[in-house]
Motif scaffolding. Structure first.
Motif, PDB file in Angstrom:
ATOM      1  N   GLU A   1       0.629  -1.257   0.120  1.00  0.00           N
ATOM      2  CA  GLU A   1       0.273  -0.207  -0.166  1.00  0.00           C
ATOM      3  C   GLU A   1       1.133   1.211   0.134  1.00  0.00           C
ATOM      4  N   LEU A   2       2.265   1.545   0.463  1.00  0.00           N
ATOM      5  CA  LEU A   2       3.555   2.315   0.473  1.00  0.00           C
ATOM      6  C   LEU A   2       4.055   2.886  -0.884  1.00  0.00           C
ATOM      7  N   ARG A   3       3.675   1.973  -1.353  1.00  0.00           N
ATOM      8  CA  ARG A   3       4.621   1.853  -2.815  1.00  0.00           C
ATOM      9  C   ARG A   3       4.826   3.506  -2.782  1.00  0.00           C
ATOM     10  N   GLY A   4       6.310   4.082  -3.482  1.00  0.00           N
ATOM     11  CA  GLY A   4       5.675   5.036  -3.918  1.00  0.00           C
ATOM     12  C   GLY A   4       6.231   6.131  -2.916  1.00  0.00           C
ATOM     13  N   LEU A   5       6.071   6.015  -1.686  1.00  0.00           N
ATOM     14  CA  LEU A   5       6.180   6.674  -0.320  1.00  0.00           C
ATOM     15  C   LEU A   5       7.993   5.897  -0.691  1.00  0.00           C
ATOM     16  N   HIS A   6       8.999   8.034   0.051  1.00  0.00           N
ATOM     17  CA  HIS A   6       9.964   7.588   0.650  1.00  0.00           C
ATOM     18  C   HIS A   6      10.281   6.961   1.175  1.00  0.00           C
ATOM     19  N   TRP A   7      11.892   6.135   1.331  1.00  0.00           N
ATOM     20  CA  TRP A   7      11.985   4.446   2.105  1.00  0.00           C
ATOM     21  C   TRP A   7      11.688   5.030   3.868  1.00  0.00           C
TER      22      TRP A   7
END
Length: 356
Positions: free
Chosen positions: A250-256
């Protein structure tokens, strides 16, 4: 109270306070030879000497003469090198734990409310299978975070105590059923994050369900293999594969940094625990120095490194509170099964703090 325990008790308090025999001798006005004879049980103290010892060590008469309780099924999660003072604190912790368990049993009997330990032994199972089975027994699915691990283990019939140990090299300990457990005692010393305390509860839970047969004698150190298994159990119990995979997708694309902090907040665990679980779950990440990469990125963004167990967006003490023992004290007090003075003693607080 027993006079034959005086020497051991005095030695323990001397180490905790960093006192030598000459220093104690000076404080109570006795020669060093006389003090040594007293500690070795060669002479019995006069009442005036007991008063002086009590004042010099800053302890009460009951503490000075207390029986030395024994716990035969105790496991410490500790570093292997302790100073003399830390060993004395550890011995005091063992003493306090035995008294706390005795008080716990007294309270349960006084209000007729004894919980039954209801988790099945998982000896022989892998940590991931054991964690899945325990989650199932506790009514948890394989995705949801554990919002209140303290309440969860208490409801399972495990006695829980969270208290400062006086040193940081021991994160927690557990006690088997033979000594009034199962019980988990967690170190809340300043500098040990709530996230680490939560992990310690899960770690000790792993020992209780996977290594039940090892609770046969007091153990100062753990076997490396059992420690690895308990750590693996804790990681999978707190952050199950299905839950982490779903959250991470769900958090793909967010900064690490943002993704790690989001998952950390949801599952109430440390950043390090999240990174370890990611490397376990995704083979492509195992060769990367994730911990170092995230630390560098975090410092570049926020100007703070992650050394010395610094925990970004750390949980507060209110996120981890054991409540059953306090509730038992209150109920016993309300039913007049114990006095206000006894309640204060059990809670290790003054009568003023009790509200008198």
């Amino acid at each position: 109270m027993a006079i034959h325990n005086l020497g051991d008790n005095v030695r323990r308090y001397m180490k905790m306070r960093g006192l030598t025999i000459p220093e104690l001798s000076s404080r109570i006005g006795m020669g060093t030879a006389a003090v040594s004879n007293l500690l070795n049980g060669k002479t019995e103290p006069k009442s005036t000497t007991l008063i002086k010892l009590s004042e010099a060590l800053g302890v009460s008469f009951p503490e000075l003469l207390a029986d030395a309780p024994r716990l035969e099924s105790l496991r410490f999660r500790t570093a292997k090198t302790l100073s003399g003072r830390e060993k004395a604190e550890r011995d005091q912790l063992r003493h306090d734990t035995a008294l706390w368990l005795a008080n716990y049993k007294t309270l349960e009997e006084s209000v007729n409310d004894e919980l039954t330990y209801n988790l099945n032994t998982q000896d022989g199972n892998s940590p991931d299978l054991a964690a899945a089975k325990v989650r199932e027994e506790l009514g948890l699915d394989m995705k949801s975070p554990i919002h209140d691990i303290a309440a969860l283990v208490e409801q399972a019939g495990i006695k829980l105590r969270i208290r400062p140990f006086g040193y940081k090299k021991t994160f927690g300990l557990s006690v088997g059923e033979a000594d009034g457990g199962p019980a988990i005692i967690v170190n809340s010393e300043t500098g040990i994050s709530i996230e680490r305390q939560i992990f310690t509860i899960a770690h000790e839970l792993g020992h209780l369900v996977m290594h039940k047969n090892s609770y046969v004698a007091a153990k100062e150190f753990e076997s490396d293999n059992e420690e690895r298994e308990a750590n693996a159990f804790a990681g999978r119990f707190l952050i199950p594969d299905d839950g982490l995979r779903a959250a991470w997708n769900e958090l793909r694309g967010l900064h690490w940094i943002d993704a790690v902090l989001r998952v950390k907040k949801e599952y109430k665990v440390s950043c390090l625990a999240i990174l370890f679980r990611l490397k376990e779950l995704y083979p492509a990440l195992r060769e990367r120095q994730l911990e170092q990469d995230v630390a560098v990125q975090y410092k570049a963004r926020f100007g703070h490194d992650l050394k010395d167990h610094y925990e970004p967006e750390a949980l507060s003490p209110s996120d981890l509170v054991e409540s059953r023992f306090l509730g038992l004290v209150r109920r016993a007090l309300e039913s007049e099964a114990i006095t206000m003075e006894r309640a204060a003693e059990m809670l290790d607080i003054s009568l003023d703090e009790m509200g008198i």
